[in-house]
Design a protein around this motif. Sequence first.
Motif, mmCIF file in Angstrom:
data_model
loop_
_atom_site.group_PDB
_atom_site.id
_atom_site.type_symbol
_atom_site.label_atom_id
_atom_site.label_comp_id
_atom_site.label_asym_id
_atom_site.label_seq_id
_atom_site.Cartn_x
_atom_site.Cartn_y
_atom_site.Cartn_z
ATOM 1 N N GLY A 112 0.823 -1.201 0.000
ATOM 2 C CA GLY A 112 0.000 0.000 0.000
ATOM 3 C C GLY A 112 0.857 1.250 0.000
ATOM 4 O O GLY A 112 2.092 1.177 0.053
ATOM 5 N N THR A 113 0.199 2.390 -0.056
ATOM 6 C CA THR A 113 0.904 3.674 -0.049
ATOM 7 C C THR A 113 1.213 4.101 1.379
ATOM 8 O O THR A 113 0.360 4.019 2.261
ATOM 9 N N ILE A 114 2.436 4.548 1.609
ATOM 10 C CA ILE A 114 2.877 4.952 2.947
ATOM 11 C C ILE A 114 2.351 6.351 3.260
ATOM 12 O O ILE A 114 2.706 7.322 2.601
ATOM 13 N N LYS A 115 1.500 6.432 4.265
ATOM 14 C CA LYS A 115 0.929 7.716 4.672
ATOM 15 C C LYS A 115 1.804 8.414 5.704
ATOM 16 O O LYS A 115 1.928 9.642 5.707
ATOM 17 N N THR A 116 2.370 7.632 6.609
ATOM 18 C CA THR A 116 3.258 8.179 7.640
ATOM 19 C C THR A 116 4.515 7.330 7.708
ATOM 20 O O THR A 116 4.438 6.094 7.712
ATOM 21 N N TRP A 117 5.656 7.984 7.767
ATOM 22 C CA TRP A 117 6.928 7.255 7.890
ATOM 23 C C TRP A 117 7.891 8.132 8.690
ATOM 24 O O TRP A 117 8.506 9.043 8.153
ATOM 25 N N VAL A 118 7.987 7.868 9.978
ATOM 26 C CA VAL A 118 8.915 8.603 10.847
ATOM 27 C C VAL A 118 9.808 7.576 11.530
ATOM 28 O O VAL A 118 9.343 6.784 12.358
ATOM 29 N N GLU A 119 11.078 7.570 11.162
ATOM 30 C CA GLU A 119 12.010 6.575 11.685
ATOM 31 C C GLU A 119 12.500 6.942 13.081
ATOM 32 O O GLU A 119 12.680 8.123 13.390
ATOM 33 N N PRO A 120 12.711 5.955 13.935
ATOM 34 C CA PRO A 120 13.247 6.230 15.275
ATOM 35 C C PRO A 120 14.710 6.665 15.192
ATOM 36 O O PRO A 120 15.428 6.308 14.257
ATOM 37 N N THR A 121 15.135 7.427 16.169
ATOM 38 C CA THR A 121 16.520 7.875 16.257
ATOM 39 C C THR A 121 17.003 7.657 17.685
ATOM 40 O O THR A 121 16.253 7.197 18.544
ATOM 41 N N GLY A 122 18.228 7.986 17.948
ATOM 42 C CA GLY A 122 18.765 7.867 19.298
ATOM 43 C C GLY A 122 20.038 7.042 19.328
ATOM 44 O O GLY A 122 20.442 6.433 18.333
ATOM 45 N N GLU A 123 20.666 7.010 20.467
ATOM 46 C CA GLU A 123 21.929 6.305 20.621
ATOM 47 C C GLU A 123 21.746 4.813 20.341
ATOM 48 O O GLU A 123 20.827 4.173 20.845
ATOM 49 N N GLY A 124 22.626 4.272 19.514
ATOM 50 C CA GLY A 124 22.591 2.853 19.211
ATOM 51 C C GLY A 124 21.490 2.425 18.269
ATOM 52 O O GLY A 124 21.245 1.228 18.121
ATOM 53 N N VAL A 125 20.822 3.364 17.603
ATOM 54 C CA VAL A 125 19.713 3.031 16.700
ATOM 55 C C VAL A 125 20.104 3.346 15.259
ATOM 56 O O VAL A 125 20.598 4.431 14.955
ATOM 57 N N ARG A 126 19.898 2.402 14.384
ATOM 58 C CA ARG A 126 20.181 2.565 12.949
ATOM 59 C C ARG A 126 18.989 2.035 12.162
ATOM 60 O O ARG A 126 18.440 0.988 12.497
ATOM 61 N N VAL A 127 18.604 2.738 11.133
ATOM 62 C CA VAL A 127 17.530 2.277 10.259
ATOM 63 C C VAL A 127 18.044 2.259 8.823
ATOM 64 O O VAL A 127 18.479 3.285 8.305
ATOM 65 N N ASP A 128 18.025 1.094 8.193
ATOM 66 C CA ASP A 128 18.324 0.958 6.767
ATOM 67 C C ASP A 128 16.978 0.794 6.067
ATOM 68 O O ASP A 128 16.370 -0.275 6.139
ATOM 69 N N SER A 129 16.522 1.848 5.422
ATOM 70 C CA SER A 129 15.177 1.810 4.840
ATOM 71 C C SER A 129 15.223 1.946 3.334
ATOM 72 O O SER A 129 16.148 2.520 2.766
ATOM 73 N N GLY A 130 14.171 1.429 2.713
ATOM 74 C CA GLY A 130 14.062 1.523 1.267
ATOM 75 C C GLY A 130 12.957 2.452 0.817
ATOM 76 O O GLY A 130 12.802 2.697 -0.381
ATOM 77 N N TYR A 131 12.190 2.965 1.781
ATOM 78 C CA TYR A 131 11.014 3.757 1.462
ATOM 79 C C TYR A 131 10.962 5.034 2.300
ATOM 80 O O TYR A 131 11.705 5.182 3.274
ATOM 81 N N ALA A 132 10.056 5.918 1.908
ATOM 82 C CA ALA A 132 9.809 7.155 2.638
ATOM 83 C C ALA A 132 8.322 7.485 2.523
ATOM 84 O O ALA A 132 7.588 6.846 1.754
ATOM 85 N N GLU A 133 7.901 8.467 3.285
ATOM 86 C CA GLU A 133 6.500 8.884 3.250
ATOM 87 C C GLU A 133 6.081 9.247 1.827
ATOM 88 O O GLU A 133 6.812 9.951 1.113
ATOM 89 N N GLY A 134 4.939 8.731 1.408
ATOM 90 C CA GLY A 134 4.430 9.001 0.063
ATOM 91 C C GLY A 134 4.758 7.924 -0.951
ATOM 92 O O GLY A 134 4.121 7.848 -2.007
ATOM 93 N N ASN A 135 5.759 7.092 -0.644
ATOM 94 C CA ASN A 135 6.094 5.987 -1.545
ATOM 95 C C ASN A 135 5.026 4.894 -1.456
ATOM 96 O O ASN A 135 4.330 4.776 -0.452
ATOM 97 N N THR A 136 4.952 4.088 -2.493
ATOM 98 C CA THR A 136 4.035 2.955 -2.506
ATOM 99 C C THR A 136 4.815 1.647 -2.461
ATOM 100 O O THR A 136 5.749 1.449 -3.248
#
Length: 445
Positions: free
Chosen positions: A353-377
């Motif tokens: 489906g289409t991504i309506k909200t996409w807010v990645e977590p941050t902080g010490e020791g946190v890494r996100v390898d993502s392929g998508y962003a808000e608005g992508n399908t």
Amino acid sequence: MIESLLVANRGEIARRIIRTARRLGVRAIAVHSEADADLPFVAEADEAVCVGPANPAQSYRNTEAILAAARSTGAQAIHPGYGFLSENADFARTVEASGLIWVGPGADAISAMGDKINARNLMAAAGVPVAAGTTEPAADVAAAVAAAAQIGYPVMVKAAAGGGGMGMGVAVDEAALRTEYDKVRAFAERMFGDGSVLLERYFPRVRHVEVQILGLADGRVLALGERECSVQRRNQKLVEESPSPAVSPELRSRLLAAAVRAGEAVDYRNAGTVECLLDPTTGEFFFLEMNTRLQVEHPVTELVHGIDLVEEQLRVAAGLPPTFDPDALTVRGHAIELRVNAEDPKRFLPGPGTIKTWVEPTGEGVRVDSGYAEGNTVTPFYDSLMAKLIVHGQDRTEAIARARAAVAAFDLSGPKHNLPFFAELLENQEFLSGDYDTSIVSHLR
């Protein structure tokens, strides 16, 4: 160092490879299907080429289109990522015959490990433990029945050319074996173009532990620790951690030594993974398969060793030494990876489906390898993986705490997703104890 790199993949792994390439000053070239034109990896590349429609056979597996893109952009090397053409020995040979650098192991090593029966036999000859099983394909169901009588039930029925948890079935008796044999053979012929079937001893309670290997340009093979991969659905991984809570120092020494022997047996170069089954009762481990590519879960190894495996891949391909001292490898803390998929968190069925909200977590020791962003399908054409949430802590307890906080902070809506499953898992006493096996997901359902 390589000066220009074409990434023959998509989504998060393409984006992740591009990130390292650009940090090193390497011109990064993306290829993409028509369906992926708006994804972040395309925008972040220095140059991008559309190689066909959404169907992977016409785009990401289209060798002619990918090689044409390499020629038109002046690429010096090709990195295949994982999946698609990454373990295609013919493609690796074609890339090198075209005068390009292949960022991966040699085609002969890919071929040797691509057939599971041949791989088992090679590993046994090299002194790597293998479970009881067939040394040649079971030509028909009668041969399978005879082999199972020798191995003993239950048995795992596997496609010799399979991978990624596909083409497998368990038989507890002869009647079940006859059914599973026909099912696996038909699936293997349809999916892999090779109906060869092997049988192996099946372990009702087992852990899935693997070792990251790196074959250096000078010929040495290194073992960069182990990863625990027992949280699975449909024989496919959902969570990985390193070090494994099931592996003692003595077992680790044996496991890593066996992985090095496995790599040396096929003159391995570049990054790869030796996957094993571990009997938690006896401490015995058995070779499962070798993945002749970068793994989805490579970030946990990167975090505990403080290295960039993609950079090391590029250096090996370029004939350069590693950035670290191979004789002084250290392990720092504990890392956990959660695969954030576009799927139902209960039944694990795809939910694009289409991504309506996409807010990645941050902080010490946190890494996100993502392929998508808000608005992508997230389309139904490819794997459901949207992102990998990886955390690192001083120990497993801290890593789990950071994983809990990161899952809670990941704001995602639109497609179905499995973040609720991870929230449940991270509170589960079986998982928290570290004493779990490949059946843990079924205990949560």
